[in-house]
Design an enzyme around this catalytic site. Structure first.
Site, PDB file in Angstrom:
ATOM      1  N   SER A  86      -8.787  13.020   6.211  1.00  0.00           N
ATOM      2  CA  SER A  86      -8.469  11.878   5.165  1.00  0.00           C
ATOM      3  C   SER A  86      -9.899  11.280   4.966  1.00  0.00           C
ATOM      4  CB  SER A  86      -7.551  10.786   5.728  1.00  0.00           C
ATOM      5  OG  SER A  86      -8.071  10.346   6.956  1.00  0.00           O
ATOM      6  N   ASN A 100      -8.885  12.319  15.521  1.00  0.00           N
ATOM      7  CA  ASN A 100      -9.471  11.339  14.426  1.00  0.00           C
ATOM      8  C   ASN A 100     -10.803  10.983  14.577  1.00  0.00           C
ATOM      9  OD1 ASN A 100      -6.268   9.739  13.998  1.00  0.00           O
ATOM     10  ND2 ASN A 100      -7.201  11.358  12.556  1.00  0.00           N
ATOM     11  N   GLY A 103       0.803  -1.243  -0.015  1.00  0.00           N
ATOM     12  CA  GLY A 103       0.283  -0.078   0.105  1.00  0.00           C
ATOM     13  C   GLY A 103       1.034   1.239  -0.010  1.00  0.00           C
ATOM     14  N   ALA A 104       1.697   1.279  -1.110  1.00  0.00           N
ATOM     15  CA  ALA A 104       2.651   2.530  -1.156  1.00  0.00           C
ATOM     16  C   ALA A 104       2.038   3.660  -1.610  1.00  0.00           C
ATOM     17  CB  ALA A 104       3.888   2.170  -2.121  1.00  0.00           C
ATOM     18  N   GLY A 105       1.059   4.286  -1.014  1.00  0.00           N
ATOM     19  CA  GLY A 105       0.391   5.507  -1.331  1.00  0.00           C
ATOM     20  C   GLY A 105       1.181   6.677  -0.637  1.00  0.00           C
ATOM     21  N   LYS A 140      -3.586  10.171  19.517  1.00  0.00           N
ATOM     22  CA  LYS A 140      -3.905  10.667  18.037  1.00  0.00           C
ATOM     23  C   LYS A 140      -5.500  10.659  17.672  1.00  0.00           C
ATOM     24  CE  LYS A 140      -2.784  10.716  13.211  1.00  0.00           C
ATOM     25  NZ  LYS A 140      -2.353   9.886  12.205  1.00  0.00           N
ATOM     26  N   GLU A 199     -13.010   5.098   6.656  1.00  0.00           N
ATOM     27  CA  GLU A 199     -12.735   4.472   7.532  1.00  0.00           C
ATOM     28  C   GLU A 199     -13.155   4.860   9.141  1.00  0.00           C
ATOM     29  OE1 GLU A 199      -8.134   2.936   8.013  1.00  0.00           O
ATOM     30  OE2 GLU A 199      -8.511   5.115   7.845  1.00  0.00           O
TER      31      GLU A 199
END
Length: 323
Positions: A273, A208, A7-9, A204, A285
């Site tokens: 996001s 979120n 998942g190399a975003g 965090k 998500e």
């Protein structure tokens, strides 16, 4: 050290580029135009800390890579249960999986100790589907304090932050964590090994769990949410309830709500996001953010009325988006 980034975003490619710059054997797994661009030109990182290009191996076929020492998981948590065919070729007996996810991870109660030790959370590991693919024994937790975005295929814009806190579920300072931390630091990233990463998870999550769903419901930026009296009050209530759930699990993030809000205001007109996913028509998500905390609230008999209300509204939005 051999590392695969599954998942190399925006975040995954940024970490992979930094590790490659430090001399690690890095393999980036992606698809589509982003993969094609990385194959042609490498990962181009644009950053206020200095631009650079990393020409790491990029592929859409993990079988080309074979077993690695570390898998850095850059996928959304919603994709974990289905990633088995992709991750299986990358694993040997001691491969560690570093999951850079928001919210409550599937391994949360693995080697936790106390009355909930080993408990599976249905909201983040439905029917054990995630644990079946990603064994909790392989897991190294990771909390990301960096902001990046894909400016174009193969081009990562680093906005702010370089900290990737990692830690073992059993709270040990393990050799595998220390080795990965050293490689990240050699790549000019901060990577502290935390004795109890769960405090970082809640720290965090405090932002979120509140900003992400509200931003999607109101189509608002961080600045707009903080400056509007009504949404600011709702966010404060959500944070208070979240801290109460954390405290019931003996976690006490070292931050005040006012400080957290002040930090969010400084970010300015940033789109979370979740809002970006909504605008792109991608799944939201929310299970690892809101749903998981409500499951923990029920487990610890902690009232969470505001979280429950926002969950109902954002869950409806998520279902409408998926329809």
């Amino acid at each position: 050290m051999k590392v695969a980034v599954l998942g190399a975003g925006a975040i995954g490619a940024y970490v992979g580029a930094a590790l490659h710059r430090a001399g690690a054997d890095v393999h980036l797994i992606a698809r589509g135009p982003h993969l094609a661009a990385m194959r042609r030109h490498g990962v181009q990182v644009l950053s206020p800390r200095g631009d650079f290009t990393a020409r790491a191996h990029a592929t859409d076929d993990p079988a080309e890579i074979g077993p690695v020492d570390y898998v850095f998981l850059g996928l959304k948590a919603t994709s974990y249960a289905a990633c088995g065919p992709l991750i299986k070729p990358l694993l040997h007996d001691t491969t560690a999986v570093i999951a850079a996810q928001n919210g409550i991870p599937w391994w949360y109660f693995h080697q936790h100790g106390g009355p909930h030790d080993g408990r599976r959370l249905e909201s983040v590991d439905p029917g054990g589907a995630v644990s079946a693919v990603l064994s909790p024994e392989r897991a190294i937790g990771c909390v990301v304090y960096a902001a990046t975005e894909l400016e174009a295929p193969g081009v990562v814009r680093h906005l702010e932050g370089t900290r990737f806190s990692i830690g073992e579920p059993d709270r040990s300072i393990s050799p595998r964590c220390k080795d990965f931390s050293q490689a990240m630091q050699a790549g000019r990233l901060k990577c502290p090994v935390e004795p109890d990463l769960r405090n970082d998870i809640w720290l965090k999550l405090l932002g979120n769990i509140s900003f992400n769903p509200i931003s999607a419901l109101a189509r608002a930026t961080m600045r707009q949410m903080c400056h509007h009296h009504g949404t600011r009050h709702v966010i404060q209530q959500m944070m208070e309830e979240t801290l109460a759930v954390a405290a019931a699990l003996d976690c006490h993030p070292d931050i005040t709500i006012e400080r957290r809000l002040a930090g969010a205001e400084k970010v300015g007109d940033h789109r979370t996001s979740t809002l970006q996913d909504l605008e792109a028509g991608k799944p939201l998500e929310l299970d690892v953010l809101l749903t998981a905390v409500l499951e923990l609230a029920a487990l610890t008999h902690t009232p969470a009325p505001t979280l429950t209300t926002i969950h109902a509204l954002s869950d409806l939005l998520a279902h409408q988006t998926a329809a």
